[in-house]
Write a protein that holds these residues in place. Structure first.
Motif, short mmCIF file in Angstrom:
data_model
loop_
_atom_site.label_atom_id
_atom_site.label_comp_id
_atom_site.label_asym_id
_atom_site.label_seq_id
_atom_site.Cartn_x
_atom_site.Cartn_y
_atom_site.Cartn_z
N ALA A 9 0.90 -1.37 -0.04
CA ALA A 9 -0.12 -0.07 0.01
C ALA A 9 0.86 1.28 -0.03
O ALA A 9 0.48 2.32 0.69
CB ALA A 9 -0.86 0.01 1.14
N GLY A 10 1.95 1.20 -0.61
CA GLY A 10 2.86 2.44 -0.87
C GLY A 10 2.60 3.15 -1.96
O GLY A 10 1.40 3.17 -2.54
N GLY A 11 3.68 3.66 -2.60
CA GLY A 11 3.30 4.58 -3.72
C GLY A 11 3.32 5.95 -3.42
O GLY A 11 2.78 6.32 -2.22
N HIS A 12 3.26 6.79 -4.58
CA HIS A 12 3.14 8.39 -4.33
C HIS A 12 1.59 8.42 -4.64
O HIS A 12 1.26 9.57 -4.25
CB HIS A 12 4.05 8.87 -5.03
CG HIS A 12 5.61 8.72 -4.67
ND1 HIS A 12 6.11 9.21 -3.29
CD2 HIS A 12 6.63 8.06 -5.24
CE1 HIS A 12 7.21 8.98 -3.23
NE2 HIS A 12 7.47 8.28 -4.31
N ILE A 54 2.24 -3.02 3.65
CA ILE A 54 3.38 -2.14 3.76
C ILE A 54 3.22 -0.95 3.07
O ILE A 54 2.34 -0.69 2.29
CB ILE A 54 4.55 -2.99 2.75
CG1 ILE A 54 5.02 -4.38 3.38
CG2 ILE A 54 5.60 -1.82 2.38
CD1 ILE A 54 5.81 -5.08 2.31
N VAL A 55 3.36 0.36 4.14
CA VAL A 55 3.06 1.47 3.91
C VAL A 55 4.22 2.46 3.58
O VAL A 55 5.31 1.90 3.72
CB VAL A 55 2.09 2.20 5.15
CG1 VAL A 55 1.01 1.37 5.13
CG2 VAL A 55 2.78 2.06 6.44
N TYR A 79 2.07 -4.30 10.28
CA TYR A 79 2.61 -3.22 9.59
C TYR A 79 3.98 -3.28 9.12
O TYR A 79 4.87 -3.48 10.13
CB TYR A 79 2.08 -2.10 9.98
CG TYR A 79 0.62 -1.78 9.71
CD1 TYR A 79 -0.03 -0.95 8.68
CD2 TYR A 79 -0.15 -1.97 10.85
CE1 TYR A 79 -1.27 -0.77 8.54
CE2 TYR A 79 -1.64 -1.59 10.71
CZ TYR A 79 -2.06 -1.28 9.75
OH TYR A 79 -3.57 -1.22 9.27
N ALA A 80 4.43 -2.66 8.14
CA ALA A 80 5.95 -2.39 8.08
C ALA A 80 6.10 -1.08 7.25
O ALA A 80 5.15 -0.92 6.27
CB ALA A 80 6.67 -3.47 7.19
N ILE A 107 -0.57 -9.06 -2.73
CA ILE A 107 -1.44 -8.10 -3.65
C ILE A 107 -1.39 -6.56 -3.35
O ILE A 107 -0.92 -6.14 -2.34
CB ILE A 107 -3.03 -8.59 -3.14
CG1 ILE A 107 -4.06 -8.08 -4.03
CG2 ILE A 107 -3.34 -8.09 -1.79
CD1 ILE A 107 -5.37 -8.95 -3.89
N THR A 108 -1.42 -5.68 -4.28
CA THR A 108 -1.34 -4.41 -4.37
C THR A 108 -2.34 -3.75 -3.61
O THR A 108 -3.81 -4.28 -3.48
CB THR A 108 -0.94 -3.76 -5.72
OG1 THR A 108 -2.40 -3.91 -6.53
CG2 THR A 108 0.06 -4.47 -6.35
N GLY A 109 -2.42 -2.66 -3.24
CA GLY A 109 -3.52 -1.84 -2.46
C GLY A 109 -4.83 -1.41 -3.46
O GLY A 109 -5.70 -1.02 -3.00
N GLU A 110 -4.38 -1.38 -4.70
CA GLU A 110 -5.56 -1.00 -5.84
C GLU A 110 -6.18 -2.11 -6.17
O GLU A 110 -7.31 -2.01 -6.73
CB GLU A 110 -4.69 -0.56 -6.96
CG GLU A 110 -3.91 0.76 -6.68
CD GLU A 110 -2.54 0.47 -6.22
OE1 GLU A 110 -2.05 -0.68 -6.42
OE2 GLU A 110 -1.89 1.46 -6.05
#
Length: 116
Positions: A9-12, A54-55, A79-80, A107-110
């Motif tokens: 769940a990272g990314g910009h 993951i954030v 969480y990490a 899996i991605t957050g999207e």
């Protein structure tokens, strides 16, 4: 059998700017709930109850307000923080302690389930 899952769940969230200047894109509402609930539901429906999210560095509190530890959902959420978004392969490096010697699904957050 897969017993553990990682949600990246990272990314910009640049394509969703300016909304993502204040909040992580996975916490934005889609239909009737934050986007992160859809990949979470996918894992839960698959029987995966031990989940690492993951954030981005500095966004941990935002996620913990919405999903503290998963106990109320009958799951375990850990969480990490990722110092910088480096894509899918880095999720396995960030989560290596969580993974241990177990099989894991990513899996991605999207990812989302289309509401009926």
């Amino acid at each position: 059998m897969v017993n553990k899952g990682i949600i990246l769940a990272g990314g910009h969230g640049t394509r969703m700017s300016p909304l993502t200047k204040a909040v992580n894109k996975q916490l934005l509402p889609i239909h009737d709930k934050p986007m992160i609930f859809y990949p979470l539901a996918t894992f839960m429906l698959s029987g995966i109850k031990d989940i690492l999210i993951i954030v981005n560095k500095g966004q941990l509190d935002q996620f913990k307000k919405i999903l503290p530890n998963g106990k109320n959902l009958g799951i375990k959420i850990s969480y990490a923080e990722q110092s910088y978004p480096r894509g899918l392969p880095d999720a396995f490096l960030v989560g290596r302690k969580f993974i241990g010697k177990e099989n894991v699904a990513l899996i991605t957050g999207e990812e989302k389930i289309i509401p009926k």
